[in-house]
Structure formats: structure tokens, C-alpha cells
Design a protein around this motif. Structure first.
Motif, PDB file in Angstrom:
ATOM      1  N   ASN A 117      30.382  36.271  43.398  1.00 38.70           N
ATOM      2  CA  ASN A 117      30.212  37.030  44.632  1.00 38.70           C
ATOM      3  C   ASN A 117      28.734  37.418  44.751  1.00 38.70           C
ATOM      4  N   PRO A 118      28.019  36.921  45.759  1.00 37.78           N
ATOM      5  CA  PRO A 118      26.553  37.112  45.812  1.00 37.78           C
ATOM      6  C   PRO A 118      26.114  38.567  45.916  1.00 37.78           C
ATOM      7  N   GLY A 119      26.966  39.433  46.404  1.00 33.14           N
ATOM      8  CA  GLY A 119      26.571  40.824  46.576  1.00 33.14           C
ATOM      9  C   GLY A 119      26.430  41.601  45.280  1.00 33.14           C
ATOM     10  N   ASP A 120      27.216  41.237  44.261  1.00 33.94           N
ATOM     11  CA  ASP A 120      27.191  42.021  43.017  1.00 33.94           C
ATOM     12  C   ASP A 120      27.352  41.166  41.757  1.00 33.94           C
ATOM     13  N   GLN A 121      27.241  39.847  41.869  1.00 33.60           N
ATOM     14  CA  GLN A 121      27.340  38.944  40.723  1.00 33.60           C
ATOM     15  C   GLN A 121      28.688  39.049  40.005  1.00 33.60           C
ATOM     16  N   SER A 122      29.737  39.408  40.723  1.00 31.95           N
ATOM     17  CA  SER A 122      31.055  39.522  40.105  1.00 31.95           C
ATOM     18  C   SER A 122      31.810  38.201  40.197  1.00 31.95           C
ATOM     19  N   ARG A 123      32.681  37.956  39.230  1.00 30.63           N
ATOM     20  CA  ARG A 123      33.582  36.809  39.279  1.00 30.63           C
ATOM     21  C   ARG A 123      34.895  37.294  39.894  1.00 30.63           C
ATOM     22  N   VAL A 124      35.391  36.579  40.867  1.00 30.52           N
ATOM     23  CA  VAL A 124      36.611  36.976  41.571  1.00 30.52           C
ATOM     24  C   VAL A 124      37.785  36.154  41.062  1.00 30.52           C
ATOM     25  N   MET A 125      38.838  36.844  40.648  1.00 27.85           N
ATOM     26  CA  MET A 125      40.063  36.215  40.162  1.00 27.85           C
ATOM     27  C   MET A 125      41.151  36.415  41.202  1.00 27.85           C
ATOM     28  N   VAL A 126      41.886  35.360  41.535  1.00 28.93           N
ATOM     29  CA  VAL A 126      42.917  35.447  42.566  1.00 28.93           C
ATOM     30  C   VAL A 126      44.296  35.189  41.969  1.00 28.93           C
ATOM     31  N   THR A 127      45.224  36.093  42.263  1.00 25.56           N
ATOM     32  CA  THR A 127      46.635  35.892  41.937  1.00 25.56           C
ATOM     33  C   THR A 127      47.374  35.635  43.240  1.00 25.56           C
ATOM     34  N   GLN A 128      48.018  34.487  43.314  1.00 28.76           N
ATOM     35  CA  GLN A 128      48.681  34.073  44.547  1.00 28.76           C
ATOM     36  C   GLN A 128      50.094  33.591  44.229  1.00 28.76           C
ATOM     37  N   VAL A 129      51.069  34.169  44.906  1.00 28.18           N
ATOM     38  CA  VAL A 129      52.467  33.813  44.682  1.00 28.18           C
ATOM     39  C   VAL A 129      52.801  32.501  45.378  1.00 28.18           C
ATOM     40  N   ILE A 130      53.621  31.695  44.711  1.00 33.63           N
ATOM     41  CA  ILE A 130      54.127  30.465  45.325  1.00 33.63           C
ATOM     42  C   ILE A 130      55.439  30.807  46.019  1.00 33.63           C
ATOM     43  N   SER A 131      55.535  30.499  47.281  1.00 34.39           N
ATOM     44  CA  SER A 131      56.678  30.891  48.113  1.00 34.39           C
ATOM     45  C   SER A 131      58.015  30.528  47.475  1.00 34.39           C
ATOM     46  N   GLY A 132      58.905  31.541  47.420  1.00 34.29           N
ATOM     47  CA  GLY A 132      60.270  31.320  46.950  1.00 34.29           C
ATOM     48  C   GLY A 132      60.444  31.243  45.457  1.00 34.29           C
ATOM     49  N   HIS A 233      43.889  45.865  51.751  1.00 33.74           N
ATOM     50  CA  HIS A 233      43.181  45.355  52.926  1.00 33.74           C
ATOM     51  C   HIS A 233      44.190  44.908  53.982  1.00 33.74           C
ATOM     52  N   ASN A 234      44.065  45.448  55.165  1.00 35.36           N
ATOM     53  CA  ASN A 234      44.988  45.097  56.249  1.00 35.36           C
ATOM     54  C   ASN A 234      44.608  43.779  56.917  1.00 35.36           C
ATOM     55  N   THR A 235      43.347  43.375  56.773  1.00 38.84           N
ATOM     56  CA  THR A 235      42.886  42.123  57.368  1.00 38.84           C
ATOM     57  C   THR A 235      41.957  41.409  56.398  1.00 38.84           C
ATOM     58  N   TYR A 236      41.808  40.117  56.582  1.00 38.56           N
ATOM     59  CA  TYR A 236      40.863  39.366  55.762  1.00 38.56           C
ATOM     60  C   TYR A 236      39.431  39.765  56.096  1.00 38.56           C
ATOM     61  N   GLU A 237      39.212  40.156  57.345  1.00 41.61           N
ATOM     62  CA  GLU A 237      37.876  40.614  57.742  1.00 41.61           C
ATOM     63  C   GLU A 237      37.466  41.848  56.950  1.00 41.61           C
ATOM     64  N   ASP A 238      38.440  42.702  56.654  1.00 38.04           N
ATOM     65  CA  ASP A 238      38.157  43.888  55.845  1.00 38.04           C
ATOM     66  C   ASP A 238      37.793  43.472  54.419  1.00 38.04           C
ATOM     67  N   LEU A 239      38.467  42.450  53.885  1.00 33.95           N
ATOM     68  CA  LEU A 239      38.153  41.926  52.553  1.00 33.95           C
ATOM     69  C   LEU A 239      36.728  41.375  52.508  1.00 33.95           C
ATOM     70  N   HIS A 240      36.310  40.752  53.615  1.00 32.15           N
ATOM     71  CA  HIS A 240      34.980  40.135  53.657  1.00 32.15           C
ATOM     72  C   HIS A 240      33.846  41.149  53.514  1.00 32.15           C
ATOM     73  N   LYS A 241      34.158  42.425  53.735  1.00 37.69           N
ATOM     74  CA  LYS A 241      33.139  43.465  53.547  1.00 37.69           C
ATOM     75  C   LYS A 241      32.806  43.651  52.064  1.00 37.69           C
ATOM     76  N   GLU A 242      33.753  43.262  51.201  1.00 38.25           N
ATOM     77  CA  GLU A 242      33.570  43.415  49.754  1.00 38.25           C
ATOM     78  C   GLU A 242      33.249  42.080  49.073  1.00 38.25           C
ATOM     79  N   ILE A 243      33.867  41.005  49.582  1.00 34.92           N
ATOM     80  CA  ILE A 243      33.729  39.691  48.960  1.00 34.92           C
ATOM     81  C   ILE A 243      33.302  38.688  50.026  1.00 34.92           C
ATOM     82  N   SER A 244      32.227  37.975  49.753  1.00 35.86           N
ATOM     83  CA  SER A 244      31.641  37.062  50.729  1.00 35.86           C
ATOM     84  C   SER A 244      32.589  35.924  51.117  1.00 35.86           C
ATOM     85  N   LYS A 245      32.609  35.596  52.412  1.00 35.29           N
ATOM     86  CA  LYS A 245      33.390  34.461  52.903  1.00 35.29           C
ATOM     87  C   LYS A 245      32.959  33.170  52.228  1.00 35.29           C
TER      88      LYS A 245
END
Length: 314
Positions: A117-132, A233-245
């Protein structure tokens, strides 16, 4: 250390390294080399660490030195503490194999994003559920896999901190019964106090109607400082304030590869001989408590938050 080892799934630039070293005030290459030699020499003289040291990769040594803010003495303490805690939490840390996560991989994806993440040099980890597939989720298995990835990253990564995205799309309220705050607490202690990870933020996406109950359970397993960094975060746009698109997957309004594609690449990467060796070596990174006096262990670790039990030495 002079030449950066390229990894396609953990992209690091020379500028990233420069920024990280500047942040911790360890820019002098000679000082880094001398410090690492001093730490190596110390490890070899500690009877309870000698065996584990044989499996310690130089890259991991440097990363831990960085996380200890360039302090030789703090790095010594961190290694002793990390290897001790790993032995105290074998259900989370030890005897990992890639095959044990086959069922977990059917219900979720857990992937580091390739760019920092260019704003703070953090590594972003994503947990994503597979439907069903959520009914197959097991928290302990998930925690073991997270640390397997974390240990692998220490051989290549050069981030200042971590951020975690948790996508709650496609889950139902039954997930609450699968969340054990004690397991979460032990994992958080190992992460922040053992490995020294700085958790910059936890970001909840696609929140369901029961998100307040979910957040309440999660916060029970976190220190207050970390819990205060949990955001819904209610929207992805809100997430973009913390983590770069720029670094986010396409499904979150970003410009990078999807989590599905990243998960496929990680699956292939972890099957390589190099990854197999890292996983094998990581299983050996524990103290030999038969070579440390009980009094010394009691003095240093039985009062440690999250120890939960004494270590029995036969």
C-alpha cells in the motif's frame, strides 16, 4: 541482503527497502551486516536456540531485525520470545503441511496483495469467502494457514505493517458459532508479540445485518489498540481512503488481479520445492526447553499475556 530476491506475488522495490530502513533508522548497510553477525553469534551460544538457529534463513533474520527497529538486543529478545511462543502454541504453529489446508481452500481464499500500500508501506491480506462453502470453515485451520503464509512472507517481504481485509459477503449468522475469542487472542498475541507485526488496520467489507455481533466477537480477541483499528466500510470508495485502488483486486474497485487468480498462483507457489523447504524449516523454529532451566523459563514467560499454560519439560 545486497541483492533483492524477486518474488512475483510479493513485489518489493529498492525504494520500498530504502523507505523501510529510513523509517527504522537502519540505513547503514555495514551496520546492518555487523548487527546480524552479532545476533547470529549470540544465537549460536544459546543452548535452547542452537537447534532452531540451523533452520533460520538469513532473510528472516534481517526482517526480524527490522521489526525490532534496528536494535540488536530487541532482536535477540524477539527471537527468544517467538521461538518460545511457537513451542507453547503447537496447535497453531507446528507440524504444518500444505495438504491439511485442502478443505479450507474450498471455503475461502486468504491472499497477500502483490503490491505494498503506497500510503504506508503496509502489506494487505485479503480473506474472501467462496460462495456457498462457509460451513466448512474451521478457525484453527484458518489461523494455521495465516501463519504459514506469514512465515513464508518473512523470507521475501519488506513491509512496515499489515492490513487485513475481511470480506463478509456470502456468509450467514452461523459463522458466529465458529469464532472462538480464545483462539483469536492467541493468534493476535503470536502475531503482534511473537513476530512483532504492526497491525495497521482491519477492514470489514460487505457487512451483513449481524455485523455488530461479528465485530464484538472479533474485538474480544484483540488488544484495545488493535481493536480500535477495526473499521466497517459501507462502500469500496470508503475503503479506498485507506488502501489505494492501485493495489486492490478488481472486485473491490481496484486495478489488480482478482483474489481468485491470486489464490491460484499462491497454490502453485506453495507447491514448489523452495516453499516446501520454508514450510519444513518453519516447523523447526522452536526452543529446546530441556536446555533452559525451569526457573529461567518461569521468570521470563509464565507471566506473559497469552501463555495460558506452563510448559511441561519431561
Amino acid at each position: 541482503m545486497d541483492t533483492l530476491q524477486y518474488h512475483p506475488l510479493l513485489l518489493i522495490t529498492e525504494d520500498d527497502i530504502k523507505k523501510a530502513r529510513q523509517f527504522y533508522n537502519v540505513e547503514d548497510e555495514t551496520r546492518i551486516k555487523d548487527s546480524l553477525k552479532a545476533i547470529e553469534s549470540w544465537c549460536k551460544k544459546q543452548d535452547h536456540l542452537v537447534e532452531a538457529y540451523q533452520y533460520l534463513h538469513p532473510n528472516m533474520l534481517e526482517r526480524m531485525f527490522l521489526l525490532a527497529r534496528g536494535s540488536v538486543e530487541m532482536t535477540k529478545i524477539k527471537f527468544d520470545k517467538l521461538f518460545t511462543m511457537r513451542g507453547m502454541m503447537p496447535d497453531i504453529c507446528l507440524n504444518k503441511s500444505l495438504q491439511e489446508f485442502d478443505e479450507l481452500s474450498e471455503c475461502l481464499r486468504y491472499v497477500p496483495l502483490p503490491k505494498l500500500n503506497p500510503g504506508d508501506q503496509s502489506r494487505v491480506m485479503v480473506t474472501q469467502v467462496i460462495s456457498g462453502k462457509w460451513e466448512k470453515f474451521n478457525l484453527l485451520s484458518y489461523m494455521r494457514y495465516c501463519f504459514l503464509i506469514g512465515e513464508y512472507r518473512l523470507h521475501y517481504d519488506y513491509s512496515l505493517s499489515d492490513r487485513y481485509i475481511i470480506d463478509l459477503k456470502d456468509i450467514n449468522i452461523s459463522i458466529l458459532a465458529k469464532l472462538n475469542p480464545i483462539i483469536l487472542k492467541r493468534g493476535e498475541i503470536l502475531c503482534t508479540e511473537g513476530f512483532g507485526t504492526k497491525i495497521k488496520g482491519i477492514h470489514i467489507l460487505n457487512a451483513p445485518s449481524f455485523v455488530d455481533k461479528f465485530v464484538s466477537l472479533i474485538k474480544q480477541g484483540l488488544k484495545e489498540k488493535v481493536a480500535n483499528r477495526l473499521h466497517v466500510h459501507n462502500t469500496y470508495e470508503d475503503l479506498h481512503k485507506e488502501i489505494s485502488k492501485e493495489i486492490l483486486p478488481k472486485e473491490y474497485g481496484g486495478e489488480s488481479l482478482t483474489c481468485e487468480k491470486l489464490a491460484e498462483r499462491w497454490k502453485d507457489t506453495l507447491k514448489t520445492k523452495e516453499a516446501e523447504k520454508i514450510i519444513y524449516d518453519s516447523n523447526k523454529l522452536i526452543t529446546d526447553e530441556t536446555k533452559r532451566t525451569t526457573a529461567k523459563f518461569n521468570e521470563e514467560y509464565l507471566g506473559m499475556p497469552g501463555s495460558f499454560r506452563s510448559l511441561t519439560v519431561d
